[in-house]
Design a protein around this motif. Structure first.
Motif, PDB file in Angstrom:
ATOM      1  N   ARG A  27      52.082  86.673  32.054  1.00 50.86           N
ATOM      2  CA  ARG A  27      51.762  85.845  33.222  1.00 50.86           C
ATOM      3  C   ARG A  27      52.167  84.396  33.007  1.00 50.86           C
ATOM      4  N   ALA A  28      52.124  83.932  31.756  1.00 53.15           N
ATOM      5  CA  ALA A  28      52.431  82.537  31.435  1.00 53.15           C
ATOM      6  C   ALA A  28      53.934  82.234  31.471  1.00 53.15           C
ATOM      7  N   LEU A  29      54.782  83.264  31.567  1.00 55.81           N
ATOM      8  CA  LEU A  29      56.235  83.073  31.497  1.00 55.81           C
ATOM      9  C   LEU A  29      56.726  82.161  32.618  1.00 55.81           C
ATOM     10  N   LEU A  46      56.361  89.231  40.046  1.00 53.74           N
ATOM     11  CA  LEU A  46      55.378  88.553  40.894  1.00 53.74           C
ATOM     12  C   LEU A  46      54.164  88.038  40.145  1.00 53.74           C
ATOM     13  N   GLU A  47      53.804  88.670  39.053  1.00 54.72           N
ATOM     14  CA  GLU A  47      52.619  88.255  38.292  1.00 54.72           C
ATOM     15  C   GLU A  47      52.933  87.177  37.259  1.00 54.72           C
ATOM     16  N   THR A  48      54.194  86.725  37.197  1.00 56.42           N
ATOM     17  CA  THR A  48      54.560  85.684  36.242  1.00 56.42           C
ATOM     18  C   THR A  48      54.416  84.306  36.888  1.00 56.42           C
ATOM     19  N   SER A  49      54.627  83.280  36.092  1.00 54.17           N
ATOM     20  CA  SER A  49      54.592  81.892  36.576  1.00 54.17           C
ATOM     21  C   SER A  49      55.995  81.302  36.582  1.00 54.17           C
ATOM     22  N   LEU A  50      57.005  82.134  36.784  1.00 56.87           N
ATOM     23  CA  LEU A  50      58.400  81.694  36.686  1.00 56.87           C
ATOM     24  C   LEU A  50      58.704  80.513  37.592  1.00 56.87           C
ATOM     25  N   VAL A  51      59.352  79.506  36.999  1.00 53.37           N
ATOM     26  CA  VAL A  51      59.896  78.408  37.783  1.00 53.37           C
ATOM     27  C   VAL A  51      61.419  78.401  37.682  1.00 53.37           C
ATOM     28  N   LEU A  63      67.634  91.887  42.847  1.00 54.63           N
ATOM     29  CA  LEU A  63      66.507  91.172  42.258  1.00 54.63           C
ATOM     30  C   LEU A  63      65.211  91.697  42.866  1.00 54.63           C
ATOM     31  N   PRO A  64      64.180  91.812  42.051  1.00 59.40           N
ATOM     32  CA  PRO A  64      62.874  92.188  42.605  1.00 59.40           C
ATOM     33  C   PRO A  64      62.291  90.996  43.350  1.00 59.40           C
ATOM     34  N   PRO A  65      61.211  91.167  44.070  1.00 60.54           N
ATOM     35  CA  PRO A  65      60.569  90.017  44.702  1.00 60.54           C
ATOM     36  C   PRO A  65      60.246  88.952  43.649  1.00 60.54           C
ATOM     37  N   LEU A  66      60.457  87.706  44.035  1.00 59.66           N
ATOM     38  CA  LEU A  66      60.249  86.596  43.108  1.00 59.66           C
ATOM     39  C   LEU A  66      58.920  85.911  43.381  1.00 59.66           C
ATOM     40  N   PRO A  67      58.306  85.336  42.338  1.00 59.36           N
ATOM     41  CA  PRO A  67      57.031  84.643  42.549  1.00 59.36           C
ATOM     42  C   PRO A  67      57.230  83.372  43.364  1.00 59.36           C
ATOM     43  N   ALA A  68      56.205  82.941  44.054  1.00 57.36           N
ATOM     44  CA  ALA A  68      56.274  81.729  44.873  1.00 57.36           C
ATOM     45  C   ALA A  68      56.540  80.488  44.035  1.00 57.36           C
ATOM     46  N   SER A  69      56.286  80.554  42.737  1.00 54.47           N
ATOM     47  CA  SER A  69      56.459  79.413  41.843  1.00 54.47           C
ATOM     48  C   SER A  69      57.922  79.119  41.511  1.00 54.47           C
TER      49      SER A  69
END
Length: 75
Positions: A27-29, A46-51, A63-69
């Motif tokens: 999750r911290a990634l 989605l469960e990661t903190s990717l920026v 690409l899979p769905p990307l996180p809002a971050s």
């Protein structure tokens, strides 16, 4: 690839012969660099903190769905 540490924030495996990622990323990634690898698909992000994510010169087709971050994407 073995499971990654839960607190891992940056993963750079560019220019390696790694062909797959663990099914669950920490999750911290925050930064994921996979350019110039043989990785074919990405796990759920989605469960990661990717920026930032870099997947240039890979065989990834979708690409899979990307996180809002996410702030930077290099494809």
């Amino acid at each position: 690839m073995p499971p990654l540490p839960a607190g891992l924030q940056k993963l750079n495996i560019c220019e390696t012969k790694i062909t797959e990622l663990p099914p669950i990323l920490p999750r911290a990634l925050r930064c994921l660099s996979l350019s110039d690898t043989a990785i074919r698909r990405l796990p759920d992000l989605l469960e990661t903190s990717l920026v930032m994510m870099a997947v240039e010169r890979t065989v990834i087709k979708t690409l899979p769905p990307l996180p809002a971050s996410i702030e930077a994407l290099y494809i």
